[in-house]
Design a protein around this motif. Structure first.
Motif, PDB file in Angstrom:
ATOM      1  N   ALA A 293      -0.337 -41.127  35.586  1.00 12.63           N
ATOM      2  CA  ALA A 293      -1.515 -40.376  35.956  1.00 12.63           C
ATOM      3  C   ALA A 293      -1.917 -40.528  37.452  1.00 12.63           C
ATOM      4  O   ALA A 293      -1.669 -41.664  37.933  1.00 12.63           O
ATOM      5  N   ASN A 294      -2.358 -39.417  38.040  1.00 14.57           N
ATOM      6  CA  ASN A 294      -2.999 -39.507  39.312  1.00 14.57           C
ATOM      7  C   ASN A 294      -4.226 -39.734  39.446  1.00 14.57           C
ATOM      8  O   ASN A 294      -4.905 -38.913  38.535  1.00 14.57           O
ATOM      9  N   PHE A 295      -4.903 -40.389  40.306  1.00 16.58           N
ATOM     10  CA  PHE A 295      -6.272 -40.568  40.147  1.00 16.58           C
ATOM     11  C   PHE A 295      -6.936 -39.348  40.596  1.00 16.58           C
ATOM     12  O   PHE A 295      -8.182 -39.146  39.989  1.00 16.58           O
ATOM     13  N   TRP A 296      -6.328 -38.369  41.070  1.00 19.25           N
ATOM     14  CA  TRP A 296      -6.919 -37.062  41.269  1.00 19.25           C
ATOM     15  C   TRP A 296      -6.919 -35.886  40.070  1.00 19.25           C
ATOM     16  O   TRP A 296      -7.245 -34.898  40.447  1.00 19.25           O
ATOM     17  N   GLY A 297      -6.534 -36.523  38.942  1.00 20.59           N
ATOM     18  CA  GLY A 297      -6.453 -35.661  37.856  1.00 20.59           C
ATOM     19  C   GLY A 297      -5.288 -34.885  37.134  1.00 20.59           C
ATOM     20  O   GLY A 297      -5.502 -33.907  36.484  1.00 20.59           O
ATOM     21  N   TYR A 298      -4.357 -35.388  37.723  1.00 20.45           N
ATOM     22  CA  TYR A 298      -2.938 -34.561  37.606  1.00 20.45           C
ATOM     23  C   TYR A 298      -1.982 -35.639  37.401  1.00 20.45           C
ATOM     24  O   TYR A 298      -2.156 -36.836  37.601  1.00 20.45           O
ATOM     25  N   ASN A 299      -0.600 -35.194  36.948  1.00 19.45           N
ATOM     26  CA  ASN A 299       0.608 -35.997  36.936  1.00 19.45           C
ATOM     27  C   ASN A 299       1.300 -36.123  38.137  1.00 19.45           C
ATOM     28  O   ASN A 299       1.229 -35.257  38.892  1.00 19.45           O
ATOM     29  N   GLN A 300       1.764 -37.326  38.416  1.00 16.55           N
ATOM     30  CA  GLN A 300       2.672 -37.423  39.618  1.00 16.55           C
ATOM     31  C   GLN A 300       4.019 -37.784  39.111  1.00 16.55           C
ATOM     32  O   GLN A 300       4.123 -38.773  38.289  1.00 16.55           O
ATOM     33  N   SER A 301       5.082 -37.495  39.724  1.00 20.21           N
ATOM     34  CA  SER A 301       6.287 -37.549  39.352  1.00 20.21           C
ATOM     35  C   SER A 301       7.227 -38.518  40.120  1.00 20.21           C
ATOM     36  O   SER A 301       8.054 -39.311  39.559  1.00 20.21           O
ATOM     37  N   TYR A 302       6.657 -38.807  41.138  1.00 23.19           N
ATOM     38  CA  TYR A 302       7.087 -39.986  42.085  1.00 23.19           C
ATOM     39  C   TYR A 302       8.605 -39.610  42.728  1.00 23.19           C
ATOM     40  O   TYR A 302       9.387 -40.282  43.013  1.00 23.19           O
ATOM     41  N   GLY A 303       8.838 -38.208  42.658  1.00 23.77           N
ATOM     42  CA  GLY A 303       9.991 -37.582  43.345  1.00 23.77           C
ATOM     43  C   GLY A 303       9.864 -37.759  44.738  1.00 23.77           C
ATOM     44  O   GLY A 303      10.890 -38.088  45.657  1.00 23.77           O
ATOM     45  N   LEU A 304       8.704 -37.827  45.238  1.00 21.78           N
ATOM     46  CA  LEU A 304       8.315 -38.244  46.735  1.00 21.78           C
ATOM     47  C   LEU A 304       7.984 -39.596  46.791  1.00 21.78           C
ATOM     48  O   LEU A 304       6.701 -39.908  46.266  1.00 21.78           O
ATOM     49  N   GLY A 305       8.781 -40.546  46.797  1.00 22.91           N
ATOM     50  CA  GLY A 305       8.543 -41.990  46.975  1.00 22.91           C
ATOM     51  C   GLY A 305       8.476 -42.633  47.854  1.00 22.91           C
ATOM     52  O   GLY A 305       8.504 -42.241  49.101  1.00 22.91           O
ATOM     53  N   TYR A 306       8.609 -44.178  47.532  1.00 22.20           N
ATOM     54  CA  TYR A 306       8.529 -44.921  49.109  1.00 22.20           C
ATOM     55  C   TYR A 306       9.631 -44.732  50.071  1.00 22.20           C
ATOM     56  O   TYR A 306       9.593 -44.803  51.192  1.00 22.20           O
ATOM     57  N   TYR A 307      10.808 -44.665  49.343  1.00 26.47           N
ATOM     58  CA  TYR A 307      12.293 -44.337  50.154  1.00 26.47           C
ATOM     59  C   TYR A 307      11.799 -43.117  51.042  1.00 26.47           C
ATOM     60  O   TYR A 307      12.173 -43.179  52.370  1.00 26.47           O
ATOM     61  N   GLU A 308      11.243 -42.259  50.352  1.00 25.30           N
ATOM     62  CA  GLU A 308      11.182 -40.911  51.060  1.00 25.30           C
ATOM     63  C   GLU A 308      10.291 -40.879  52.085  1.00 25.30           C
ATOM     64  O   GLU A 308      10.255 -40.439  53.154  1.00 25.30           O
ATOM     65  N   TYR A 309       8.932 -41.883  51.900  1.00 27.23           N
ATOM     66  CA  TYR A 309       8.098 -41.948  52.984  1.00 27.23           C
ATOM     67  C   TYR A 309       8.690 -42.511  54.054  1.00 27.23           C
ATOM     68  O   TYR A 309       8.177 -42.265  55.248  1.00 27.23           O
ATOM     69  N   PHE A 310       9.282 -43.556  53.949  1.00 26.40           N
ATOM     70  CA  PHE A 310       9.765 -44.298  54.975  1.00 26.40           C
ATOM     71  C   PHE A 310      10.722 -43.308  55.744  1.00 26.40           C
ATOM     72  O   PHE A 310      10.786 -43.523  57.083  1.00 26.40           O
ATOM     73  N   GLN A 311      11.483 -42.441  55.081  1.00 30.21           N
ATOM     74  CA  GLN A 311      12.568 -41.830  55.660  1.00 30.21           C
ATOM     75  C   GLN A 311      11.993 -40.513  56.484  1.00 30.21           C
ATOM     76  O   GLN A 311      12.294 -40.130  57.615  1.00 30.21           O
ATOM     77  N   PHE A 312      10.758 -39.874  55.758  1.00 27.30           N
ATOM     78  CA  PHE A 312      10.088 -39.052  56.653  1.00 27.30           C
ATOM     79  C   PHE A 312       9.403 -39.468  57.732  1.00 27.30           C
ATOM     80  O   PHE A 312       9.589 -38.818  58.826  1.00 27.30           O
ATOM     81  N   ALA A 313       8.649 -40.742  57.830  1.00 30.18           N
ATOM     82  CA  ALA A 313       8.465 -41.399  58.923  1.00 30.18           C
ATOM     83  C   ALA A 313       9.471 -41.686  60.103  1.00 30.18           C
ATOM     84  O   ALA A 313       9.213 -41.333  61.224  1.00 30.18           O
ATOM     85  N   GLU A 314      10.621 -41.960  59.908  1.00 30.17           N
ATOM     86  CA  GLU A 314      11.630 -41.877  60.633  1.00 30.17           C
ATOM     87  C   GLU A 314      12.019 -40.514  61.219  1.00 30.17           C
ATOM     88  O   GLU A 314      12.362 -40.351  62.489  1.00 30.17           O
ATOM     89  N   ASP A 315      12.148 -39.743  60.345  1.00 28.15           N
ATOM     90  CA  ASP A 315      12.837 -38.454  60.763  1.00 28.15           C
ATOM     91  C   ASP A 315      11.704 -37.840  61.825  1.00 28.15           C
ATOM     92  O   ASP A 315      12.088 -37.098  62.702  1.00 28.15           O
ATOM     93  N   ILE A 316      10.474 -38.147  61.865  1.00 28.26           N
ATOM     94  CA  ILE A 316       9.345 -37.507  62.686  1.00 28.26           C
ATOM     95  C   ILE A 316       9.067 -38.445  64.016  1.00 28.26           C
ATOM     96  O   ILE A 316       8.159 -38.071  64.592  1.00 28.26           O
ATOM     97  N   GLY A 317       9.784 -39.712  63.979  1.00 30.82           N
ATOM     98  CA  GLY A 317       9.552 -40.671  64.888  1.00 30.82           C
ATOM     99  C   GLY A 317       8.252 -41.371  64.774  1.00 30.82           C
ATOM    100  O   GLY A 317       7.678 -41.776  65.568  1.00 30.82           O
ATOM    101  N   ALA A 318       7.823 -41.665  63.487  1.00 30.40           N
ATOM    102  CA  ALA A 318       6.404 -42.141  63.534  1.00 30.40           C
ATOM    103  C   ALA A 318       6.464 -43.655  62.849  1.00 30.40           C
ATOM    104  O   ALA A 318       7.582 -43.949  62.124  1.00 30.40           O
TER     105      ALA A 318
END
Length: 845
Positions: free
Chosen positions: A303-328
């Protein structure tokens, strides 16, 4: 992505900024607003000066100064940045997540028998449910918003896990259609074989475009077909990493210095409850990073705190990868096991706390460990052998129990610093910009030598204009500030202007404020739990708000250090304090005598020694007033504020004196002055709060101007005197000055703000000016003797009307570039309601 019209978003949480729109008549008379792209000569002007000392190097500005904060709120992940087009692809939706959910939410049958089951035939332990079809049967999914966005000639990758009990196999037909059944792409024919879970894939190339597409999956023949993880992804995602291109590109265009993730309130809420004893499965739990890595089909859902389901398809690996992709810089936040966001609960389970501490140490190893370490190997197996370079990590978010939080935070910090001393562990200061929780947490962080503290606040645009100097007084040797969440409460251009004015103060204090991120980042227009938001989207289009344009302008023009500069303020023509006089009390019997009001030149304006009646006084209908022994007595000790008034409401520059005696009761005297019916009077409250302290407050803002512990003795007569001169007030007790103040409560917040930074690489001075008012700002800019700049400077300008709102259909707030003539001393007129960045290039470079 394709655009279409959009109904304007309602102005929820709107707070009016004091910048009234001008009528056409006033515009014709020279006081109007200059339309974007046109000169501002038609607007009324206010004159300013800016002095810049190019040689005076101020605080360095880290390249990570500005960043973005991502939280899975407003469907920011599933149905948003995560490019998956199928909603509820693994049939895990549940009423525990949302009372309106079922395992088939997002799906509709097209025939046959459908049953979502949780049995021994499940795909894996974490992916608990799957769809069991009695053949022939089919289902259809419309994704998010109005349907699945399909664009002509683009490729879409289908996948599903399936198994069949038919020895000869089961034919599976997959199609992309519009709501009427029109084919948008050639269908796929797949043969499912075997009674073990197998992943099947195929690719569509769209022949037609539609914003209301449907994914149709049908099984033929007889027997039973089981399906799970039914997915449709666009082939083109941001850098091939599974994120929706237009949203990722808008974030990347900001050039953020960091990405804070994954929240927010969803990080720390529910971290130790929601356990289902019957199944041994936590449906509601905090965001735990280990749930979100590894093969997609093996990741948990919750369950997501904001009232819906979250699948975790966007997970910690993807967050790290996205930060790297945009130079952040990546900046994850982990739960401290103390709930915040309106809840007050802390774990009493030391084993659970220790597990989360160990999980955090494992997270750092996942981000930074070598590829042959336990968690570094998992990162490498996902496709990233090299470390991600994690340097900062937040523990907790907006906790309301400061001491309980800090006890847990201290344990996290000690464990992290013992093993990873180079990691900056970020504390926090609770959910607001002030108050007891804020003060207590800052004290705890300061006393413990915490390196950085996360502040959050969402306030009115006026607050942001008024608090440009918020960080001027912060301790330069104390913890640094991470402003992790802030926004003014709407998405109008007036809000963006106020935020821009505030940001000049952040840059001026770059030695204290090291990181700052507007929040929230994303909102799907059909799933709004919070507003305002920086970037809005639906299934086929996205658009930046006015605040996005401001954030982009600042992030793309940060500079390397602050340059000393000063600016004149907006002229103010204050009107004097005016009003009549009054007498009152609070649950106290009092006697007043020898009232006198004199003008500044000594003329007597009013006098009453109560030797006769009290006919010159007007009451509010409460209290027991009467003339007793030559004094005006209020005898009722049960009444509150039995106000009586006398005199002329137009009095100014006057002195009001009175002799006051407390007869009985719990408090002292109330002495109103400047009573004019046009707002709150000023109140001198002597012996208030059960005779524990005294204060003077009032004016239109009910601001407290002075307070101390003066108490009032029963039976003693006090000589009280109030001297009003212009907007300055002096108060005397028995000839001793008790307080003095200058009232500026009627002064509008300063609308003209500026800061200057230097870009070392280009040698340019970046003059950043915010003019958040209806008048143009004609400004003399002085760079000082011996400074030579090229005569043409690039100007980037945002301007518009205060109520302008960017939408999918129209974006009135958009940056434009122009050339401005400059020199070591020049005059430039900044348009009304505008943000202007001037890049002044050193002639010697």
């Amino acid at each position: 992505m394709r655009s279409r019209s959009l109904t304007l978003l309602p102005a929820v949480l709107a707070v009016a900024l004091a910048v009234p729109a001008l009528s056409p008549a006033s515009a014709a008379g020279g006081g109007g607003y200059a339309l974007p792209g046109f000169a501002a000569q038609a607007a009324a002007r206010t004159d300013y000066t800016i002095g810049i000392d190019p040689q005076a190097k101020g605080a360095p500005i880290d390249h990570t100064m500005y960043g973005v904060f991502f939280e899975d709120i407003n469907r920011a992940a599933d149905g948003g940045l995560y490019a998956e087009l199928v909603q509820n692809r693994s049939f895990e939706y549940d009423p525990a997540d949302n009372a309106g959910y079922t395992p088939l939410t997002g799906w509709a049958p097209t025939g046959g028998t459908l049953d979502v089951v949780d049995d021994d035939a499940r795909l894996n332990e974490r992916n608990r449910r799957h769809l069991k079809l009695g053949l022939p049967a089919g289902i259809i999914n419309a994704g998010y918003n109005s349907g699945i966005n399909v664009e002509r000639d683009e490729k879409y990758d289908f996948s599903a896990w399936a198994r069949t009990d038919q020895a000869a196999g089961t034919p599976l037909t997959v199609g992309l259609t519009d709501p009427a059944g029109k084919e948008l792409a050639p269908g796929l024919k797949i043969q499912v074989r075997g009674d073990g879970w197998t992943k099947y894939t195929g690719t569509f190339r769209a022949r037609e475009s539609s914003t209301t597409g449907r994914l149709l999956v049908s099984g033929g023949g007889a027997g039973t077909l089981r399906l799970d993880m039914v997915s449709l992804m666009p082939r083109d995602t941001y850098k091939g990493h599974g994120l929706r291109e237009d949203l990722a590109e808008k974030i990347a265009a900001l050039k953020p210095g960091f990405v804070r993730f994954p929240g927010g309130c969803l990080v720390n809420t529910g971290s130790h409850y929601g356990y289902d004893a019957s199944t041994g499965y936590e449906r509601k739990r905090s965001y735990q990073w280990k749930d979100t890595i590894g093969p997609i089909e093996e990741r948990a859902t919750s369950a997501n705190f904001w009232g819906y389901n979250q699948s975790y398809g966007l997970g910690y690996y993807e967050y790290f990868q996205f930060a790297e992709d945009i130079g952040a810089m990546p900046l994850p936040v982990v739960p401290a096991l103390v709930t915040g966001c309106g809840q007050n609960r802390a774990t009493d389970d030391p084993a659970l706390l220790q597990r989360h501490i160990q999980d955090t140490l494992d997270l750092i190893e996942f981000a930074n460990g070598p590829a042959d370490s336990t968690w570094g190997r998992k990162r490498a197996e996902m496709g990233h052998p090299a470390p991600f370079g994690l340097t900062h990590l937040g523990v907790g978010n907006e906790e309301n129990l400061p001491d309980a939080f800090f006890a847990n935070f201290t344990r996290f910090r000690a464990a992290i610093e013992a093993r990873y001393p180079d990691i900056t562990v970020v504390g926090n200061s609770g959910p607001d910009d002030t108050g007891d929780t804020f003060d207590r947490l800052w004290q705890l962080n300061r006393d413990a030598g915490v390196e950085m503290v996360d502040e959050h606040y969402y306030n009115s645009p006026s607050w942001f204009l008024e608090n440009n100097d918020r960080y001027d007084s912060y301790d330069r040797n104390g913890p640094k500030v991470f402003l992790g969440e802030y926004a003014s409460q709407d998405n109008r251009f007036a809000n963006a202007l106020a935020e821009a004015a505030f940001m000049t103060g952040l840059e001026r204090n770059a030695d204290v404020v090291k990181l700052a991120s507007y929040a929230p980042l994303l909102s799907n227009e059909d799933y709004v739990q919070w507003r305002p938001d920086m970037i809005w989207f639906d299934n086929d289009a996205s658009w930046g708000s006015a605040s996005y344009e401001v954030q982009k302008l600042f992030m793309n023009n940060v500079g390397d250090h602050v340059v000393k500069s000063t600016a004149s303020g907006t002229p103010w023509n204050p009107q004097p304090i005016t009003g009549a006089i009054g007498l009152s009390s609070w649950a106290t019997s009092v006697a007043y005598d020898d009232v006198k009001v004199t003008a500044a030149d000594g003329r007597e304006l009013f006098a009453d020694d109560f030797s006769g009646d009290a006919s010159r006084w007007t009451g509010n209908g409460t209290g027991d007033w009467g003339v007793v022994d030559g004094a005006y007595v209020q005898a009722d000790t049960g009444v509150t504020n039995p106000l009586v008034t006398a005199g002329d409401p137009t009095w100014s520059d006057f002195t009001f004196s009175v002799k006051a005696t407390k007869r009985s009761g719990g408090e002292g005297f109330l002495i109103p002055f400047a009573v004019n019916g046009g707002g709150n009077p000023f109140w001198w409250n002597l012996g208030g709060w059960n005779n524990t302290r005294s204060a003077v407050d009032g004016g239109n803002s009910s601001r407290v101007f002075h307070s101390d512990d003066t108490t009032i003795e029963t039976g003693r007569t006090y000589d009280l005197r109030v001297e009003v001169r212009g907007r300055t007030v002096k108060l005397f007790i028995d000839g001793r000055k008790w307080a003095e103040f200058a009232d500026d409560t009627n002064r509008a917040p300063e609308p003209f703000r500026q800061v200057v930074t230097r870009d070392q690489k280009t040698g340019e001075l970046i003059l950043k000016v915010v003019n958040a008012q209806a008048n143009a700002a004609r400004t003399k800019v002085d760079l000082g003797a011996g400074t030579w700049v090229l005569p043409a400077a690039e100007a980037t300008v945002l301007e518009g009307l205060p109520d302008d709102v960017n939408t999918e259909f129209t974006q009135p707030v958009k940056a434009r570039k122009t050339q401005v003539r400059v020199s070591s001393g020049f005059t430039h007129t900044f348009p009304p309601h505008s943000v202007t960045f001037l890049r002044l290039k050193d002639k010697r470079r």
